[in-house]
Design a protein around this motif. Structure first.
Motif, short mmCIF file in Angstrom:
data_model
loop_
_atom_site.label_atom_id
_atom_site.label_comp_id
_atom_site.label_asym_id
_atom_site.label_seq_id
_atom_site.Cartn_x
_atom_site.Cartn_y
_atom_site.Cartn_z
N GLU A 27 -52.71 72.76 -42.04
CA GLU A 27 -53.88 73.61 -42.28
C GLU A 27 -55.10 72.74 -42.60
OE1 GLU A 27 -53.96 76.84 -41.91
OE2 GLU A 27 -51.82 77.14 -41.58
N THR A 28 -56.26 73.18 -42.14
CA THR A 28 -57.49 72.42 -42.40
C THR A 28 -58.59 73.26 -43.05
OG1 THR A 28 -58.35 72.92 -40.19
CG2 THR A 28 -57.06 70.88 -40.44
N PHE A 29 -58.43 74.56 -43.08
CA PHE A 29 -59.52 75.42 -43.57
C PHE A 29 -59.72 75.27 -45.07
CE2 PHE A 29 -60.86 79.44 -45.53
CZ PHE A 29 -62.12 79.56 -44.96
N ALA A 30 -60.97 75.16 -45.48
CA ALA A 30 -61.34 75.16 -46.90
C ALA A 30 -62.57 76.04 -47.08
CB ALA A 30 -61.63 73.74 -47.37
N PRO A 31 -62.53 76.99 -48.01
CA PRO A 31 -63.68 77.90 -48.18
C PRO A 31 -64.86 77.21 -48.86
CG PRO A 31 -62.02 78.36 -49.82
CD PRO A 31 -61.44 77.30 -48.94
N VAL A 32 -66.05 77.69 -48.55
CA VAL A 32 -67.25 77.30 -49.30
C VAL A 32 -67.95 78.59 -49.73
CG1 VAL A 32 -67.62 75.10 -48.13
CG2 VAL A 32 -68.63 77.17 -47.18
N ALA A 33 -68.80 78.48 -50.73
CA ALA A 33 -69.46 79.66 -51.28
C ALA A 33 -70.37 80.30 -50.23
CB ALA A 33 -70.28 79.28 -52.50
N LYS A 34 -70.31 81.63 -50.14
CA LYS A 34 -71.24 82.35 -49.26
C LYS A 34 -72.62 82.32 -49.91
CE LYS A 34 -67.48 85.55 -48.16
NZ LYS A 34 -66.98 86.92 -48.35
N LEU A 35 -73.64 82.20 -49.09
CA LEU A 35 -75.00 82.15 -49.63
C LEU A 35 -75.41 83.47 -50.26
CD1 LEU A 35 -76.52 79.99 -46.78
CD2 LEU A 35 -76.24 79.33 -49.16
N ARG A 101 -59.69 70.58 -47.40
CA ARG A 101 -58.73 71.58 -47.90
C ARG A 101 -57.98 71.05 -49.12
NH1 ARG A 101 -56.15 76.12 -46.08
NH2 ARG A 101 -54.03 76.47 -46.81
N GLN A 102 -57.53 69.79 -49.05
CA GLN A 102 -56.78 69.22 -50.17
C GLN A 102 -57.64 69.09 -51.41
OE1 GLN A 102 -53.92 69.87 -48.12
NE2 GLN A 102 -53.32 68.70 -49.92
N TRP A 103 -58.94 68.81 -51.24
CA TRP A 103 -59.84 68.74 -52.39
C TRP A 103 -59.99 70.11 -53.04
CZ3 TRP A 103 -62.25 67.75 -56.50
CH2 TRP A 103 -63.46 68.37 -56.84
N PHE A 104 -60.17 71.15 -52.21
CA PHE A 104 -60.36 72.49 -52.78
C PHE A 104 -59.10 72.96 -53.49
CE2 PHE A 104 -60.50 77.10 -52.74
CZ PHE A 104 -61.76 77.33 -53.29
N ILE A 105 -57.92 72.64 -52.95
CA ILE A 105 -56.67 73.02 -53.60
C ILE A 105 -56.56 72.35 -54.96
CG2 ILE A 105 -54.16 72.72 -53.47
CD1 ILE A 105 -54.39 73.16 -50.44
N LYS A 106 -56.93 71.05 -55.01
CA LYS A 106 -56.86 70.30 -56.28
C LYS A 106 -57.80 70.91 -57.31
CE LYS A 106 -55.92 66.17 -58.40
NZ LYS A 106 -54.77 65.28 -58.35
N LEU A 107 -59.05 71.22 -56.89
CA LEU A 107 -60.03 71.77 -57.82
C LEU A 107 -59.63 73.17 -58.29
CD1 LEU A 107 -62.77 71.66 -59.26
CD2 LEU A 107 -63.81 72.54 -57.17
N LEU A 138 -69.15 78.49 -59.43
CA LEU A 138 -69.27 78.65 -57.98
C LEU A 138 -69.22 77.27 -57.33
CD1 LEU A 138 -69.75 80.86 -55.78
CD2 LEU A 138 -72.18 80.31 -55.94
N VAL A 139 -68.36 77.12 -56.31
CA VAL A 139 -68.12 75.82 -55.69
C VAL A 139 -68.59 75.82 -54.25
CG1 VAL A 139 -66.36 74.09 -55.14
CG2 VAL A 139 -66.07 75.56 -57.13
N TYR A 140 -69.39 74.80 -53.90
CA TYR A 140 -69.76 74.56 -52.49
C TYR A 140 -69.41 73.10 -52.20
CZ TYR A 140 -72.24 75.30 -48.10
OH TYR A 140 -72.55 75.44 -46.76
#
Length: 359
Positions: A27-35, A101-107, A138-140
């Motif tokens: 998997e590669t998807f990682a979410p970012v905050a919607k504006l 993705r791995q960074w967002f999972i860790k955070l 909120l994370v971007y």
């Protein structure tokens, strides 16, 4: 900010283009905050008088843990002549397809351990409420906004995150994703003045005569009017930058929507219309939106439809604006997906789209 070199940086980057799906990554998807979420959070913070702070995580992607077995060739100069050694990666590197993705999972794992709950409407939004202290994070990617009613709680959260990751405390929120945030007793104003001036400078329009409006009244552009541009890349770059400017400029939304329809094969009339928008920006480069400090948290939505507006496809245009109290938080102009046989049908489709955004 003044153009001088602050520091020199070098970074080891993996050749992610050579990774094989199913072997080196899954998997590669990682979410970012919607504006929209950013504007809603700032609007609520303005109404409630919350503190707003900002963090920046240094080398964020290096914090992620790899689940797969990934090997990397040594950079030139690190191995002896004739050797074919490789190194096994235990942590993610910039360039790997799964790094974000791995960074967002860790955070997110660290935040959940600290008592935060992840929002279901926007996975980049984390909320914690305990003993009357309310804190929103909120994370971007590597930029983090902290908003809360207790300053001590915010500082404790900063210390917690500083123990987990190497980060930079940027203090009160002033500048986020190219958006300038200014706070006063009247509320929070958002603008992209610096970015707008960069667009004008890039196009050579800093000294142009300003225009009072972004688009001529009853202007109708089609796919086949005028001569094809010899170099379409400048037009595409200009419109792409204008799209990002609409984050804080609802007044440009319709004009940019029209221009973005001709990215494939832009013609001379399309370029002239884009120049008209730049002249309008020259008049008000610091124009933005105000999120008032007074009012209610009631949602209000306004929508409209322009029946059979597009001459090429005869599809109608949907336009809407949604306000939280008196603060504009979401707006859009979009061509409808199907041809409406009446103006009433176009209006109902517009209302349906607006209701989807509200809910």
């Amino acid at each position: 900010a003044d153009g001088t070199v602050e520091r020199y940086k070098a970074r080891l980057v993996a050749k992610g283009y050579s990774q094989v799906e199913g072997v080196d990554y899954r998997e590669t998807f990682a979410p970012v905050a919607k504006l929209v979420t950013v504007r809603i959070l700032l609007s609520v913070a303005s109404l409630r008088g919350w503190h707003l702070h900002q963090l920046d995580v240094n080398n964020a992607f290096l914090n992620g843990d790899l689940d797969e077995e990934v090997f990397m060739s040594l950079p030139p100069g690190f191995g002896r002549k004739g050797e074919n050694r490789v190194c096994q990666l235990h942590k993610s590197l910039y360039g790997l397809k799964q790094a974000s993705r791995q960074w967002f999972i860790k955070l997110s794992t660290a935040l959940k351990a600290a008592g935060f709950r992840q929002s279901r409407s926007d996975y980049s939004l984390f909320v914690r409420s305990r003993q009357g202290n309310f804190l929103v994070l909120l994370v971007y990617v590597d930029d983090v906004i902290l908003a809360g009613n207790n300053l001590e709680d915010i500082e404790n959260t900063k210390l917690f995150l500083a123990n987990q990751f190497k980060l930079k405390d940027l203090g009160q929120l002033k500048y986020f994703l190219g958006i300038e945030v200014a706070r006063s007793r009247h509320g929070i104003s958002l603008s992209q003045r610096k970015y707008a001036l960069e667009i004008l400078d890039d196009a050579g329009f800093l000294g142009v005569k300003p225009s009072r409006f972004p688009v001529e009244q009853n202007l109708s552009l089609t796919q086949f009017d005028g001569k094809l541009l010899d170099d379409a890349s400048a037009y595409r770059r200009m419109v792409g930058r204008l799209i990002y400017l609409t984050i804080t400029r609802p007044d440009l939304t319709y004009a940019v929507h029209v221009l973005s329809q001709f990215m494939d094969k832009p013609r001379q009339p399309h370029l002239e219309a884009a120049h008209k928008v730049l002249k309008y920006i020259k008049r008000t480069p610091g124009q933005g939106i105000l999120l008032p400090s007074t009012g209610s948290l009631q949602l209000r939505a306004f929508c409209d439809a322009d029946w059979a507006r597009c001459k090429d496809t005869r599809r109608s245009i949907t336009g809407y604006c949604i306000l939280l109290g008196q603060a504009p938080v979401s707006w859009r102009t979009k061509k409808q997906t199907t041809v409406s046989r009446s103006s009433a049908e176009a209006e109902y489709r517009s209302m349906a789209t607006t209701c989807c955004e509200v809910t």
